[in-house]
Design a protein around this motif. Structure first.
Motif, short mmCIF file in Angstrom:
data_model
loop_
_atom_site.label_atom_id
_atom_site.label_comp_id
_atom_site.label_asym_id
_atom_site.label_seq_id
_atom_site.Cartn_x
_atom_site.Cartn_y
_atom_site.Cartn_z
N THR B 74 0.43 -1.40 -0.47
CA THR B 74 0.30 0.00 0.11
C THR B 74 0.79 1.35 0.39
OG1 THR B 74 -1.80 -0.84 1.38
CG2 THR B 74 -2.28 1.39 1.13
N ALA B 75 2.39 1.30 1.05
CA ALA B 75 3.00 2.31 0.91
C ALA B 75 3.19 2.81 -0.65
CB ALA B 75 3.93 2.23 1.80
N GLU B 78 1.02 4.01 -3.07
CA GLU B 78 0.93 5.94 -2.68
C GLU B 78 1.87 6.31 -3.28
OE1 GLU B 78 -1.85 6.70 -1.00
OE2 GLU B 78 -2.74 4.40 0.56
N SER B 83 -2.73 4.27 -6.08
CA SER B 83 -3.64 3.24 -4.36
C SER B 83 -5.15 4.19 -4.59
CB SER B 83 -3.17 3.88 -3.23
OG SER B 83 -2.92 5.45 -3.01
N THR B 85 -6.72 6.02 -3.00
CA THR B 85 -6.45 8.36 -2.16
C THR B 85 -6.14 8.88 -2.62
OG1 THR B 85 -6.70 7.29 -0.08
CG2 THR B 85 -6.28 9.82 -0.60
N ALA B 86 -5.02 8.44 -3.46
CA ALA B 86 -4.15 8.97 -4.34
C ALA B 86 -4.98 9.11 -5.97
CB ALA B 86 -2.81 8.26 -5.40
N ALA B 119 -1.40 11.88 -1.08
CA ALA B 119 -0.82 11.01 -0.79
C ALA B 119 0.78 10.07 -0.48
CB ALA B 119 -1.55 9.39 -1.02
N ALA B 120 1.61 10.51 -1.29
CA ALA B 120 2.77 10.03 -1.36
C ALA B 120 3.31 10.81 -0.20
CB ALA B 120 4.01 9.96 -2.61
N PHE B 123 1.34 10.33 3.35
CA PHE B 123 1.71 9.40 4.05
C PHE B 123 2.71 8.37 4.07
CE2 PHE B 123 -2.87 8.28 2.25
CZ PHE B 123 -3.78 9.32 3.05
N PHE B 216 -6.05 6.19 4.64
CA PHE B 216 -4.19 5.15 4.57
C PHE B 216 -4.25 3.83 4.47
CE2 PHE B 216 0.34 4.55 5.63
CZ PHE B 216 0.33 4.07 4.61
N ASP B 219 -6.76 1.76 2.21
CA ASP B 219 -6.41 2.17 0.76
C ASP B 219 -5.54 0.56 0.61
OD1 ASP B 219 -6.50 4.18 -0.59
OD2 ASP B 219 -4.70 5.42 -0.01
#
Lengths: 234, 315
Positions: B74-75, B78, B83, B85-86, B119-120, B123, B216, B219
């Protein structure tokens, strides 16, 4: 001066004696549409004698407990109920009072539908009932967002899509605890109480709707009609 | 005037005017007091016996410890901008073509990007900077162009997808830039519990807005797997349910119902369609008194005969 020249007593006040202030006009209007005997009645039509009428009162009684238990939870903050057995009990009271509030309200709504209770200029009473149901759903929903547990996390995640898709989410962010907190403990309770109060006042003002197809020839009307008619003629 | 019209007019006048028939004694305040007492006993009884559910919150630490592979994947998403959210679009980002529309109606775009989330940055990079974790990798990332950043993260995301169970330790070597160090650094601080505080503190000391943490978490797959176990996902009648065996928001059944209809639930704009359906139905319900046919249903289906059976019996 002859009798005909004397001022004649009148039952109705002269126009100049009428209080034309805003307060006076409001008082006359309130007393006209909602006299005390309608606001706090001591009798009801004989047809108001079935268990179905209990559910409206049940919803109001539940609302008393919703507000009361919510006030106690407010006194101690949103995390109290996780830490204290007494807090958890009041949270349980809040939950079940909400459950019964909706239970009573839904039965009340269906009953009023089958009674066609909007008859006789009562459409606004019906509309305020539907609006109070809708606003109560939003109030209950924000409450579920404030549980500060897994359920509130998940509901915030899941509910955001419908609100974002309709453009509401940008201004009503269900994942923003602080924003939802204020909606739930201030704005929405005020909205619910105002609309429910208006609904109740409309019910009192218009009276309980008679049975469908009730007619002048019905025995419950015939029994008192001669007396009533006589007094009206007098 | 025909007899039927006269009869209708009489009924109408009876509905409108004050009741002139027989009455029965009634005490509004007494009924309210009894109602409060009876309902109070019921509510206190249910609260004492059934209580209320309280499943603890899920933290980023819980997630990193329980499913580190999902956390790293998930990270990486991002960082790659892939993801949910992104790539969500308004109100979080300005991703083109991501909104739900109905014909020319695009309310999501009209509302604008009011809750911007990078997001990047929000998060991954900012928390790593705050916690001084993997500083060299952060510097390398920041020095790269956005195209290079996306290429590194996308390559690593693909490699994780091919690795056994998505385990980062089994990923084949490749040109992933600083992404493996960034995600491992994030995993380390998340496992220790520091990431929760770092992301939350981006809003300041009195932050009451956990939106970034919730987004987060959502995602990844760990969060939704817990919800599935609690019968809370959309295909399980969604948020009208409550954790455990509690009734939840059963009054939302009709809202959840439309998502269970494949013709609607599978639409790319299902949320918007369901909102429009519910708004329409709510308006119809409110305006029943004015809708011919609908307002006559109580006459056609005589449930009122049951409700007022005593009145009709004594006619």
């Amino acid at each position: 001066m002859t009798d005909s020249q004397l001022p004649q007593p009148t039952l109705e006040p002269e126009p100049e004696d009428v209080d034309h202030s805003w307060s006076g006009r409001l008082r006359r209007w309130v007393l006209k549409v909602l006299p005390p005997e309608k606001l706090l009645p001591t009798s009801q039509p004989s047809y108001v004698a079935t268990w179905i009428y209990m559910f409206g009162m049940g919803a109001i009684a539940s609302l008393v407990f919703v507000i009361g238990s919510g006030a106690v939870l407010s006194l101690n903050g949103p995390m109290w109920w996780h830490l204290s057995p007494l807090g958890h009990f009041f949270n349980s009271l809040h939950l079940w009072s909400v459950e019964f509030f909706f239970f009573f309200m839904v039965i009340h709504l269906w009953a009023k539908f089958w009674m066609a209770a909007w008859r006789g200029n009562r459409a606004l009473t019906w509309i305020t009932g539907v609006v109070s149901f809708a606003v109560s759903i939003v109030a209950g929903f924000t409450g579920y967002l404030l549980q500060t547990n897994f359920d509130s996390q998940w509901i915030a995640y899941q509910a955001k899509d419908a609100l974002n898709a309709s453009g509401i989410g940008a201004w009503f962010n269900v994942a923003n605890f602080g924003q939802m907190f204020m909606w739930h403990i201030l704005l929405l309770p005020i909205a619910v109480l105002v609309i429910v109060a208006l609904h109740v006042l409309l019910v009192r003002g218009h009276g309980v709707v008679p049975p469908l197809d009730a007619a002048e020839s019905d025995s419950q009307l015939r029994e008192t009609t001669p007396t009533e008619a006589t007094s009206r003629e007098a | 005037m025909p007899d039927s019209q006269k009869s209708r007019a009489r009924r109408k006048s009876l509905d409108v005017r004050a009741w002139n028939g027989t009455t029965r004694p009634y005490d509004l305040l007494k009924e309210l007091a009894i109602g409060v007492l009876v309902v109070g006993v019921i509510i206190v009884g249910f609260a004492a016996v059934a209580g209320s559910p309280d499943e603890p919150t899920i933290t980023l630490q819980n997630w990193a410890q329980a499913n580190p592979n999902d956390f790293v994947a998930t990270a990486t998403a991002e960082l790659a901008g892939t993801s949910d959210t992104a790539s969500y679009g308004p109100p979080y980002s300005s991703t083109a073509g991501a909104t739900q529309t109905l014909g020319p109606i695009d309310l999501q775009t009209m509302s604008g990007v009011q809750l911007r989330i990078d997001a990047a940055k929000d998060f991954v990079i900012t928390p790593l900077t705050t916690l001084d974790s993997a500083p060299d990798a952060v510097s390398t990332w920041r020095a790269a162009t956005s195209e290079q950043q996306t290429a590194w993260a996308t390559s690593y995301s693909d490699a994780l997808g091919k690795a056994s169970n998505g385990d980062p330790s089994t990923v084949v070597s490749g040109n992933y830039g600083p992404v493996p160090q960034l995600t491992q650094g994030l995993l380390t601080v998340a496992k220790g519990g520091a990431l929760d505080g770092a992301i939350q503190s981006e809003g300041g000391l009195y932050n009451t807005n956990p939106t970034p943490t919730i987004l987060f978490l959502s995602d990844g797959t760990y969060f939704s797997s817990l919800a599935t176990a609690q019968h809370l996902t959309g295909d399980q009648w969604g948020m009208m349910n409550e954790t455990g065996s509690y009734p939840g928001q059963s009054w939302l059944w009709l809202f959840s119902f439309w998502y269970q209809v494949p013709l609607i639930g599978n639409l790319p704009n299902a949320d918007l369609v369901v909102v429009f359906i519910m708004v329409f139905l709510t308006l119809v319900l409110a305006l029943v008194p004015f809708i011919p046919g609908l307002r006559s249903i109580p006459r056609w289906i005589p449930v009122h005969r049951l409700i007022w059976r005593d009145y009709y019996r004594k006619r």
